[in-house]
Design a protein around this motif. Sequence first.
Motif, PDB file in Angstrom:
ATOM      1  N   ALA A  76      48.009  59.522  51.455  1.00  0.00           N
ATOM      2  CA  ALA A  76      47.809  58.186  52.032  1.00  0.00           C
ATOM      3  C   ALA A  76      48.705  57.164  51.327  1.00  0.00           C
ATOM      4  O   ALA A  76      49.052  57.316  50.163  1.00  0.00           O
ATOM      5  CB  ALA A  76      46.342  57.776  51.891  1.00  0.00           C
ATOM      6  N   ARG A  77      49.067  56.127  52.085  1.00  0.00           N
ATOM      7  CA  ARG A  77      49.886  55.030  51.541  1.00  0.00           C
ATOM      8  C   ARG A  77      49.119  53.719  51.697  1.00  0.00           C
ATOM      9  O   ARG A  77      48.585  53.446  52.768  1.00  0.00           O
ATOM     10  CB  ARG A  77      51.223  54.910  52.294  1.00  0.00           C
ATOM     11  N   ILE A  78      49.123  52.934  50.627  1.00  0.00           N
ATOM     12  CA  ILE A  78      48.368  51.688  50.608  1.00  0.00           C
ATOM     13  C   ILE A  78      49.292  50.532  50.226  1.00  0.00           C
ATOM     14  O   ILE A  78      49.502  50.267  49.044  1.00  0.00           O
ATOM     15  CB  ILE A  78      47.200  51.775  49.596  1.00  0.00           C
ATOM     16  N   PRO A  79      49.887  49.850  51.206  1.00  0.00           N
ATOM     17  CA  PRO A  79      50.608  48.620  50.875  1.00  0.00           C
ATOM     18  C   PRO A  79      49.582  47.564  50.449  1.00  0.00           C
ATOM     19  O   PRO A  79      48.641  47.286  51.191  1.00  0.00           O
ATOM     20  CB  PRO A  79      51.277  48.218  52.198  1.00  0.00           C
ATOM     21  N   VAL A  80      49.743  47.033  49.251  1.00  0.00           N
ATOM     22  CA  VAL A  80      48.792  46.033  48.751  1.00  0.00           C
ATOM     23  C   VAL A  80      49.442  44.666  48.898  1.00  0.00           C
ATOM     24  O   VAL A  80      50.361  44.307  48.162  1.00  0.00           O
ATOM     25  CB  VAL A  80      48.402  46.313  47.293  1.00  0.00           C
ATOM     26  N   CYS A  81      48.961  43.940  49.898  1.00  0.00           N
ATOM     27  CA  CYS A  81      49.586  42.676  50.284  1.00  0.00           C
ATOM     28  C   CYS A  81      48.823  41.497  49.725  1.00  0.00           C
ATOM     29  O   CYS A  81      49.402  40.489  49.350  1.00  0.00           O
ATOM     30  CB  CYS A  81      49.626  42.614  51.809  1.00  0.00           C
ATOM     31  N   GLY A  82      47.511  41.597  49.696  1.00  0.00           N
ATOM     32  CA  GLY A  82      46.685  40.494  49.238  1.00  0.00           C
ATOM     33  C   GLY A  82      45.364  40.991  48.716  1.00  0.00           C
ATOM     34  O   GLY A  82      44.989  42.149  48.922  1.00  0.00           O
ATOM     35  N   ALA A  83      44.675  40.122  47.997  1.00  0.00           N
ATOM     36  CA  ALA A  83      43.358  40.460  47.445  1.00  0.00           C
ATOM     37  C   ALA A  83      42.515  39.199  47.511  1.00  0.00           C
ATOM     38  O   ALA A  83      42.022  38.697  46.516  1.00  0.00           O
ATOM     39  CB  ALA A  83      43.501  40.975  46.016  1.00  0.00           C
ATOM     40  N   ILE A  84      42.362  38.692  48.741  1.00  0.00           N
ATOM     41  CA  ILE A  84      41.762  37.362  48.897  1.00  0.00           C
ATOM     42  C   ILE A  84      40.354  37.327  48.327  1.00  0.00           C
ATOM     43  O   ILE A  84      39.890  36.275  47.896  1.00  0.00           O
ATOM     44  CB  ILE A  84      41.816  36.915  50.387  1.00  0.00           C
TER      45      ILE A  84
ATOM     46  N   PHE B 291      46.488  49.044  54.951  1.00  0.00           N
ATOM     47  CA  PHE B 291      47.181  47.793  54.636  1.00  0.00           C
ATOM     48  C   PHE B 291      46.134  46.829  54.100  1.00  0.00           C
ATOM     49  O   PHE B 291      45.276  46.351  54.827  1.00  0.00           O
ATOM     50  CB  PHE B 291      47.850  47.236  55.893  1.00  0.00           C
ATOM     51  N   ASP B 292      46.206  46.564  52.793  1.00  0.00           N
ATOM     52  CA  ASP B 292      45.131  45.859  52.096  1.00  0.00           C
ATOM     53  C   ASP B 292      45.465  44.384  51.921  1.00  0.00           C
ATOM     54  O   ASP B 292      46.385  44.029  51.194  1.00  0.00           O
ATOM     55  CB  ASP B 292      44.901  46.523  50.725  1.00  0.00           C
ATOM     56  N   ASN B 293      44.676  43.548  52.589  1.00  0.00           N
ATOM     57  CA  ASN B 293      44.825  42.097  52.421  1.00  0.00           C
ATOM     58  C   ASN B 293      43.708  41.487  51.599  1.00  0.00           C
ATOM     59  O   ASN B 293      43.777  40.305  51.275  1.00  0.00           O
ATOM     60  CB  ASN B 293      44.798  41.408  53.800  1.00  0.00           C
ATOM     61  N   VAL B 294      42.662  42.270  51.300  1.00  0.00           N
ATOM     62  CA  VAL B 294      41.456  41.624  50.769  1.00  0.00           C
ATOM     63  C   VAL B 294      40.984  42.166  49.417  1.00  0.00           C
ATOM     64  O   VAL B 294      40.350  41.451  48.661  1.00  0.00           O
ATOM     65  CB  VAL B 294      40.288  41.712  51.785  1.00  0.00           C
ATOM     66  N   GLY B 295      41.239  43.422  49.104  1.00  0.00           N
ATOM     67  CA  GLY B 295      40.696  43.997  47.864  1.00  0.00           C
ATOM     68  C   GLY B 295      39.180  44.099  47.912  1.00  0.00           C
ATOM     69  O   GLY B 295      38.561  44.157  48.985  1.00  0.00           O
ATOM     70  N   GLY B 296      38.556  44.122  46.743  1.00  0.00           N
ATOM     71  CA  GLY B 296      37.097  44.082  46.633  1.00  0.00           C
ATOM     72  C   GLY B 296      36.404  45.276  47.254  1.00  0.00           C
ATOM     73  O   GLY B 296      36.967  46.371  47.373  1.00  0.00           O
ATOM     74  N   GLU B 297      35.151  45.054  47.648  1.00  0.00           N
ATOM     75  CA  GLU B 297      34.304  46.161  48.096  1.00  0.00           C
ATOM     76  C   GLU B 297      34.770  46.774  49.420  1.00  0.00           C
ATOM     77  O   GLU B 297      34.534  47.951  49.672  1.00  0.00           O
ATOM     78  CB  GLU B 297      32.852  45.689  48.231  1.00  0.00           C
ATOM     79  N   ILE B 298      35.383  45.959  50.255  1.00  0.00           N
ATOM     80  CA  ILE B 298      35.901  46.515  51.509  1.00  0.00           C
ATOM     81  C   ILE B 298      36.935  47.598  51.191  1.00  0.00           C
ATOM     82  O   ILE B 298      36.904  48.705  51.737  1.00  0.00           O
ATOM     83  CB  ILE B 298      36.498  45.398  52.383  1.00  0.00           C
ATOM     84  N   SER B 299      37.834  47.288  50.273  1.00  0.00           N
ATOM     85  CA  SER B 299      38.855  48.277  49.911  1.00  0.00           C
ATOM     86  C   SER B 299      38.234  49.480  49.203  1.00  0.00           C
ATOM     87  O   SER B 299      38.646  50.620  49.426  1.00  0.00           O
ATOM     88  CB  SER B 299      39.923  47.621  49.035  1.00  0.00           C
ATOM     89  N   ASP B 300      37.247  49.232  48.349  1.00  0.00           N
ATOM     90  CA  ASP B 300      36.568  50.363  47.693  1.00  0.00           C
ATOM     91  C   ASP B 300      36.073  51.357  48.753  1.00  0.00           C
ATOM     92  O   ASP B 300      36.177  52.576  48.578  1.00  0.00           O
ATOM     93  CB  ASP B 300      35.358  49.885  46.885  1.00  0.00           C
ATOM     94  N   ALA B 301      35.509  50.832  49.832  1.00  0.00           N
ATOM     95  CA  ALA B 301      34.979  51.708  50.882  1.00  0.00           C
ATOM     96  C   ALA B 301      36.111  52.454  51.587  1.00  0.00           C
ATOM     97  O   ALA B 301      36.003  53.651  51.859  1.00  0.00           O
ATOM     98  CB  ALA B 301      34.167  50.888  51.891  1.00  0.00           C
ATOM     99  N   VAL B 302      37.194  51.755  51.857  1.00  0.00           N
ATOM    100  CA  VAL B 302      38.325  52.415  52.526  1.00  0.00           C
ATOM    101  C   VAL B 302      38.852  53.562  51.664  1.00  0.00           C
ATOM    102  O   VAL B 302      39.193  54.642  52.167  1.00  0.00           O
ATOM    103  CB  VAL B 302      39.449  51.399  52.837  1.00  0.00           C
ATOM    104  N   PHE B 303      38.895  53.327  50.349  1.00  0.00           N
ATOM    105  CA  PHE B 303      39.457  54.342  49.448  1.00  0.00           C
ATOM    106  C   PHE B 303      38.696  55.670  49.512  1.00  0.00           C
ATOM    107  O   PHE B 303      39.238  56.712  49.158  1.00  0.00           O
ATOM    108  CB  PHE B 303      39.460  53.849  47.997  1.00  0.00           C
TER     109      PHE B 303
END
Lengths: 341, 341
Positions: B240-248, B221-233
């Motif tokens: 896998a399912r990725i609800p993209v809620c925000g990219a603060i 569940f992605d609220n932030v985007g950026g490098e944190i999400s890159d690592a999760v990916f």
Amino acid sequence: MTIINNQIILAERPNGMPDQNTFRFVQQDVGELKEDQVLVRTLFVSVDPYMRGRMQDAESYVEPYKVNEVIEGGAIGEVIDSRSGRFQQGDVVIGMFGWQEYYVATDKELRKIDPSLAPISTHLGILGMTGLTAYFGLLDIGQPKEGETVVISGAAGAVGSVVGQIAKIKGAHVVGIAGSNEKVQYLKEDLKFDEAINYRSTDNMEAALKATCPNGIDVYFDNVGGEISDAVFTQLNRYARIPVCGAISAYNLEKLDLGPRVQTMLIKKSALMQGFTVGNYADRFNEGAVQLGQWLQEGKLKYRETIKEGFENIPNAFLDLFKGNNVGKLLVKVADHQYRK
Amino acid sequence: MTIINNQIILAERPNGMPDQNTFRFVQQDVGELKEDQVLVRTLFVSVDPYMRGRMQDAESYVEPYKVNEVIEGGAIGEVIDSRSGRFQQGDVVIGMFGWQEYYVATDKELRKIDPSLAPISTHLGILGMTGLTAYFGLLDIGQPKEGETVVISGAAGAVGSVVGQIAKIKGAHVVGIAGSNEKVQYLKEDLKFDEAINYRSTDNMEAALKATCPNGIDVYFDNVGGEISDAVFTQLNRYARIPVCGAISAYNLEKLDLGPRVQTMLIKKSALMQGFTVGNYADRFNEGAVQLGQWLQEGKLKYRETIKEGFENIPNAFLDLFKGNNVGKLLVKVADHQYRK
């Protein structure tokens, strides 16, 4: 009788674009058949972009190739000897026997195909994995509705050319992106796409997409990734669907494939991106194959094949995939059918 | 009687991080009520990351704010005068009246809330858009199954903290990513997340994710985007399912948000990314609110609010959202309820 089997093995894992050093030709004796085994002589082999991924030693949806082992891939052959009750000499069969002239299969690995329905090569293309990839990716993930706009990258390729035609059958406005004027002409004149864009001669992809997709883009069938896809992403409609089938622009990159992150765009458009491979739909292959066969017989689907000749030309044919020169499905013809009934 | 209405308007569109120059305080007389109108005095206003997007003059899922107009947003107020049969003095109401002390509403814009069920502020948080965003994003897109691993970025935020608790209710292994040790402690001890990672004190996010998600990641569940999400990916499981809620991480960038393109990863994992906004689920709000209220009453959901005091502090509270200091839902209390029954 000893039969010499010419084979192509993975000599080394490529770093960046594969080349002749990636592969090595070797020979091996074909041994004696055991109970339930079948000796197959290869007629056609399929070369496909996804095979590039298997040359990496990276976890993916299929096992990586092993160095010094035969390159596995879809192929069609004829049975020249059989110790299985399920197959007899002259049967045309399809399997994953890959880049070799002969293959000793257990009978469970093979599926018989009927050469009277369509040219046998189509079972590696429009009636095979290629057509099924287009069918399930577009219909299950893309879900185009009548009047919606469907954009396809790699549109003149084996999968893309089928995707666009199915989208037309479903009543969509269909726009293909391809890399030459000849391909653009093929898409518009032969396959009846509504519009086609030659990305190589287009300075401004966003403007070209705006012009050809006046109502925005509802479905984007992505075969290429990279900057072409970045441009498409700027023109999506709310609730757009993006079946992600391939990323050929990235397969041979030696560096990280950097581009604009998609999260903000996905949120703004409530858009869906879904990667897939045809194997996800194995339990529905029959449904897809029946429908594709029916459309083919009704003249609603056309296809083109680029058939190279000669076993020795398989590596070159594979490398051609990344040059963007081929239209439709790329195959190599290895031998003629000897025992045609 | 003339009532002076203090309002906060968009003074100029921010370039990068908003600041005090983005906003201006103005005053306006509240006029006379017309038939079917209601005068509302603001009690609480909500400040939310998505409001940053509306400050751009860019097409999105909600209209951009207009320069020189009041900043619109979720708010709770009390009715102090009414010419509508549907509302009377003292009623507590919720609406989108935004950053102003008073609002003249037509009665259709307001919804009455029952102050006896839960603190009224929760209707801007766990029982309101925040909770519904968590509920639909996780359950409709993420679809966690028992025993699966759910990772949440921005996990101590208003939405993230609810997502993780719902995932626990559904029997998942839940891992939160947040930006302080205090938040990590809150997630693990108060909200009973299985694991939590302080990304600011973690050198290697991939290693931290591997350690806390030994079975890989099924839902992100992605609220932030950026490098944190890159690592999760890099740690996703197949399907896998990725609800993209925000990219603060991207909202205040002055340059393009560049990162690794996701196509190859999505294909390898047959993964799904889907952007959404809570408004997509408007026809199911009642289902979500009933369920959230039930879980809250059963003690299965906890929440925390950060409540700032004073109308003049609304801009600062909004800017605090991007500093990562708040835990749970961030609200500003503008006035006390006068006509409490």
